[in-house]
Design an enzyme around this catalytic site. Structure first.
Site, PDB file in Angstrom:
ATOM      1  N   GLN A 205       0.835  -1.191   0.000  1.00 36.61           N
ATOM      2  CA  GLN A 205       0.000   0.000   0.000  1.00 36.61           C
ATOM      3  C   GLN A 205       0.874   1.247   0.000  1.00 36.61           C
ATOM      4  O   GLN A 205       1.898   1.307   0.660  1.00 36.61           O
ATOM      5  CB  GLN A 205      -0.901   0.018   1.232  1.00 36.61           C
ATOM      6  CG  GLN A 205      -1.957  -1.075   1.264  1.00 36.61           C
ATOM      7  CD  GLN A 205      -2.849  -0.937   2.483  1.00 36.61           C
ATOM      8  OE1 GLN A 205      -3.229   0.153   2.880  1.00 36.61           O
ATOM      9  NE2 GLN A 205      -3.195  -2.066   3.084  1.00 36.61           N
ATOM     10  N   ASP A 255      -6.062  -8.258   9.398  1.00 35.87           N
ATOM     11  CA  ASP A 255      -6.086  -7.455   8.182  1.00 35.87           C
ATOM     12  C   ASP A 255      -6.786  -8.246   7.083  1.00 35.87           C
ATOM     13  O   ASP A 255      -6.835  -9.484   7.133  1.00 35.87           O
ATOM     14  CB  ASP A 255      -4.661  -7.086   7.742  1.00 35.87           C
ATOM     15  CG  ASP A 255      -4.626  -5.868   6.835  1.00 35.87           C
ATOM     16  OD1 ASP A 255      -4.525  -4.739   7.350  1.00 35.87           O
ATOM     17  OD2 ASP A 255      -4.733  -6.042   5.609  1.00 35.87           O
ATOM     18  N   ALA A 284     -12.284  -6.637   9.060  1.00 35.52           N
ATOM     19  CA  ALA A 284     -11.989  -6.213  10.431  1.00 35.52           C
ATOM     20  C   ALA A 284     -13.233  -6.185  11.302  1.00 35.52           C
ATOM     21  O   ALA A 284     -13.203  -6.619  12.461  1.00 35.52           O
ATOM     22  CB  ALA A 284     -11.323  -4.836  10.409  1.00 35.52           C
ATOM     23  N   ASP A 304      -6.467   0.867  13.326  1.00 33.77           N
ATOM     24  CA  ASP A 304      -5.885   1.857  12.417  1.00 33.77           C
ATOM     25  C   ASP A 304      -6.468   1.669  11.015  1.00 33.77           C
ATOM     26  O   ASP A 304      -5.785   1.206  10.101  1.00 33.77           O
ATOM     27  CB  ASP A 304      -4.359   1.706  12.403  1.00 33.77           C
ATOM     28  CG  ASP A 304      -3.670   2.788  11.594  1.00 33.77           C
ATOM     29  OD1 ASP A 304      -4.325   3.781  11.244  1.00 33.77           O
ATOM     30  OD2 ASP A 304      -2.466   2.636  11.313  1.00 33.77           O
ATOM     31  N   CYS A 344      -7.102   8.613   9.487  1.00 34.02           N
ATOM     32  CA  CYS A 344      -6.252   9.320   8.521  1.00 34.02           C
ATOM     33  C   CYS A 344      -7.113  10.058   7.510  1.00 34.02           C
ATOM     34  O   CYS A 344      -6.698  10.286   6.368  1.00 34.02           O
ATOM     35  CB  CYS A 344      -5.290   8.357   7.829  1.00 34.02           C
ATOM     36  SG  CYS A 344      -6.094   7.005   6.943  1.00 34.02           S
TER      37      CYS A 344
END
Length: 401
Positions: A205, A255, A284, A304, A344
């Site tokens: 990524q 993940d 998730a 996250d 983010c």
């Protein structure tokens, strides 16, 4: 190479545009602020031009992409500046000087776009290799020159172009990944916070690793000694591996990418910690629900996720997703344990994200105290005029017994 031996084309602000903001450091001109006559519309994406205010006073040299909402990006406030390899090398050298003061080894974000004077350019360094993301049209046109300047300044022998991501789409640029110089045979070992991470420069990524979380990994590690740790949306094991390096008794990484989990396991093996790491591949949200059904609890849980609110249009749905993350994660925290929640998303400011997280913890039947708010590390500097650059927010909670 963009030829500036001839007079630059001129673009001009509309009378109602705020020239003062540009003079005070704002780096962008929006499409409704610029006179878009036939000549301006005919400029090729990424063209270098001289920007003037409505009174024909020069403001600086800009890169123009006529079809973009950000129609012009300030490159240099000196109207005589020449955007060539020497200019690029000067900007990269200034960025390098800061990173070499901050870090003992060459693993960091070397260039963070506008804040380092290279709008739309991201460069992450991995020892002798670097990954370049030219996310603006001018940088894409100058990719070879940027790579040459990067080699000149840093000595990096391998440079990878990562031309993927939402930002390039907004500039009308295609997705492409290429090795510009050198070669990449395998993932690169990256030492960080006492752990070893495996960065896949070609298939991972973004650039292969998220350096922005380094200080938050370090804080989570301080909570992890002797702890059972759950790292959700773990990518290559960011929080989990840091926790193991700090003495966690176990870490479970969750993940959706098998490739990312393989890299997490490889990092654990490289550091001799693989006997304390387990992984679970899957969605998730579904995995957290399954863990709750199993009665699992952890002393430290970190979530996250990717950007759930990458734009204002996605904000409401994104905040609901962050609330859901907190609601599912909170019951997995043992009494008196710790919960870390990350965002983010540019569009979700700190207050909105904190409120969504608090609602989710409450809906999960838990009470909490907020211990710390974390942000990106200093290799991700921000322009004070550009709130969008402060995208990363990390909330650390201690949950009540």
């Amino acid at each position: 190479m963009i030829d500036q031996t001839e007079t630059l084309p001129v673009v001009r602000l509309r009378p109602k545009a705020d020239a003062r903001a540009l003079r005070h450091g704002f780096p962008w001109v929006y499409s409704d602020e610029l006179v878009t006559d036939r000549r301006t519309k005919a400029l090729a994406p990424g063209s270098i031009a001289l920007l003037e205010d409505s009174e024909r006073r020069p403001l600086g040299v800009v890169a123009v992409t006529p079809a973009s909402r950000i129609i012009a990006r300030m490159l240099d406030r000196d109207p005589e500046a020449v955007i060539d390899r020497s200019w690029l090398a000067g900007r990269i050298a200034r960025a390098l000087e800061l990173r070499e003061r901050l870090y003992d080894s060459p693993f960091y974000r070397l260039v963070h776009a506008e804040a380092d004077g290279l709008p739309g350019v991201v460069i992450d360094r991995f020892g002798d290799a670097a990954v370049l993301q030219p996310n603006a049209a001018w940088a894409d046109r100058l990719t070879d020159e940027i790579a040459a300047a990067l080699t000149e300044v840093t000595g990096c022998s391998t440079i990878v172009k990562n031309g993927t991501g939402r930002a390039r789409g907004l500039e009308g640029l295609p997705e492409e990944t290429a090795v510009l110089t050198g070669h990449v045979d395998a993932p690169i070992e990256v030492p960080m916070n006492g752990a070893i991470y495996m960065a896949d420069l070609l298939g991972g990524q973004k650039t292969g690793l998220f350096y922005d979380q380094r200080p938050n990994h370090a804080f989570a590690a301080r909570l992890a000694k002797g702890a059972r740790v759950l790292d959700v949306f773990s990518h290559v094991g960011g929080f989990g591996l840091a926790a193991l390096a700090a003495g966690a008794v176990s870490a479970t990484c969750v993940d959706g990418s098998a490739a990312a989990l393989d890299l997490a396991e490889a990092g654990a093996r490289a550091a001799g910690m693989n006997d304390r790491l387990s992984t679970r591949k899957g969605d998730a949200f579904a995995t957290m629900e399954a863990l709750a059904g199993e009665g699992a609890q952890f002393d430290l849980v970190i979530c996250d996720p990717p950007a759930f609110a990458p734009s204002r249009q996605a904000l409401d749905a994104g905040l609901r997703a962050y609330e859901r993350v907190a609601r599912l994660a909170a019951p997995l925290v043992a009494p008196g344990g710790y919960l870390g929640l990350c965002s983010c998303s540019h569009a979700a400011d700190l207050t909105k994200f904190r409120n969504a997280s608090a609602r989710g913890i409450g809906r999960g039947g838990r009470r909490a105290q907020l211990l710390r708010t974390g942000y990106a590390g200093p290799d991700h500097p921000m322009l004070p005029q550009l709130a969008e650059s402060g995208y990363l927010k990390v909330l650390f909670f201690r949950l009540a017994p």
